[in-house]
Design an enzyme around this catalytic site. Sequence first.
Site, short mmCIF file in Angstrom:
data_model
loop_
_atom_site.label_atom_id
_atom_site.label_comp_id
_atom_site.label_asym_id
_atom_site.label_seq_id
_atom_site.Cartn_x
_atom_site.Cartn_y
_atom_site.Cartn_z
N PHE A 130 -28.64 45.92 57.82
CA PHE A 130 -28.49 45.18 58.99
C PHE A 130 -28.00 45.24 60.07
O PHE A 130 -27.90 45.07 61.32
CB PHE A 130 -28.74 43.75 58.22
CG PHE A 130 -28.87 42.77 58.77
CD1 PHE A 130 -30.06 41.47 59.63
CD2 PHE A 130 -27.33 42.53 59.37
CE1 PHE A 130 -30.09 40.38 59.88
CE2 PHE A 130 -27.32 41.57 60.52
CZ PHE A 130 -28.54 40.48 60.72
N ARG B 39 -30.86 38.28 88.21
CA ARG B 39 -30.07 37.75 86.68
C ARG B 39 -28.80 39.61 87.31
O ARG B 39 -29.37 40.29 87.18
CB ARG B 39 -30.31 37.81 85.25
CG ARG B 39 -31.00 37.04 85.23
CD ARG B 39 -31.47 37.09 83.43
NE ARG B 39 -32.19 37.98 83.24
CZ ARG B 39 -33.30 38.09 83.12
NH1 ARG B 39 -34.11 37.31 83.14
NH2 ARG B 39 -33.61 39.56 82.37
N ARG C 3 -28.14 48.91 79.43
CA ARG C 3 -29.85 49.12 79.78
C ARG C 3 -31.15 49.07 81.15
O ARG C 3 -31.41 48.75 81.69
CB ARG C 3 -30.68 49.48 78.66
CG ARG C 3 -31.35 49.62 78.54
CD ARG C 3 -32.37 49.28 77.16
NE ARG C 3 -32.30 48.05 77.49
CZ ARG C 3 -32.74 47.06 75.91
NH1 ARG C 3 -32.72 48.13 74.70
NH2 ARG C 3 -32.67 46.17 76.10
N TYR D 83 -17.75 36.85 78.09
CA TYR D 83 -19.70 36.10 78.27
C TYR D 83 -20.17 36.38 77.11
O TYR D 83 -20.52 36.37 76.52
CB TYR D 83 -19.63 36.86 79.65
CG TYR D 83 -21.43 36.78 79.42
CD1 TYR D 83 -22.21 35.36 79.56
CD2 TYR D 83 -22.44 37.89 79.24
CE1 TYR D 83 -23.37 35.43 79.98
CE2 TYR D 83 -23.75 37.83 79.00
CZ TYR D 83 -24.55 36.91 79.58
OH TYR D 83 -25.54 36.40 78.96
#
Length: 418
Positions: A289, A229, A219, A172
């Site tokens: 980044f 969910r 978290r 997932y």
Amino acid sequence: MELLKKWLGHPEDIYNLLRFKMGGYRAVMPRVDPDSLECGLRTCYRYLNQTSRSFAAVIQALDGELRHAVCIFYLVLRALDTIEDDMTISLDVKVPMLHEFHSYLYQPEWKYMESKEKDRQVLEDFPTISMEFRNLSKVYQDVISDICHKMGVGMAEFLEKKVDSQHEWDKYCHYVAGLVGIGLSRLFSASQLEDAIVGQDTELANSMGLFLQKTNIIRDYLEDQTEGREFWPREVWSRYAKKLSDLAKPENIDMAVQCLNELITNALHHVPDVLTYLSRLKNQTVFNFCAIPQVMAIATLAACYNNKQVFRGVVKIRKGQAVTLMMDATNIQAVKAIMYQYVEEIFQKIPSTDPSSNKTRQIIASIRAMSLPSGPMASRHHYSPIYLSCAMLLAALSWQYLSTISKATEDYVQAGEN
């Protein structure tokens, strides 16, 4: 006064907040001048800033044409994600849309006007996004289209099934985040700002995404429960409770924390791959980044480890701490020092009775071995006493002003945005 006490306990945060506020942010998050862009791109960057906080800032700091490619990549995936998240769309409509979404990139008129999601503008004005997609070099188009296709198929697969095994958890996370890491890595290499190996080594790129996604999932336990969910793998939580929601009950807090620690230990196994990946990067804007979200993630896991508050509210790293991480994570030795610091913090909190304690110590030993510097460690807190004294004085004099630090800065330093 509580805020003042908190800051006085972390004077380096004050120093870096001031440094960031007074121009240091330009080194890590320079912004694109909208007047320099054509109309379509200007619109895309507006959507980027509307739909993202932290990603908007770091994307706009990238060099050259890579910046535009990553901006469009983000918006395409945001549109795809908006379809997946919209619970008002029936499955018989949503599943085919997810499967075919990549083909809409080549249909100039395609748009979707029936979404009720907050980011629906990226679907309603998808023609502008798809036009700018088609204006990209073919090498960028091919990467974005391929990742969009694979992600759509993966999202559709998990629409009607829950995450049961740890293998399915990895699968997932691969679909929703690992593929993003792989796509970005291929874009980095396509831009020639990075070597070909960065885009070719999909295992390392996948780990970059999995580490961030697992951190978010860990978290966000309570928020996800509130929203109905469930992303924690049943294979793990079922050893600690009959239902995942039971972990939030006060009487189950000890078992809940043990479950939390096991999942954090699982996530830490991606850190060696993260360090290897970052060590290959050559371009400074690409390094920033990639590195900033990773150090935010390790700091977040350290804050969550063995912490009952995960099941009671929101666990966040301090804004000053986040700014310090942003400004320091600009080279591989600094990142290794940061990783070393936070895994040491976790190590000090390992309960001797925790069922995962041995596994946690083992992975921390591996991370330590990779993080030990070859030369003097670049300490992130060795500011001269006069700087720290000034920072503490400024905190005492201007804490109220700093508590209202600019909205843009606050938005960016929210760690671990989904």
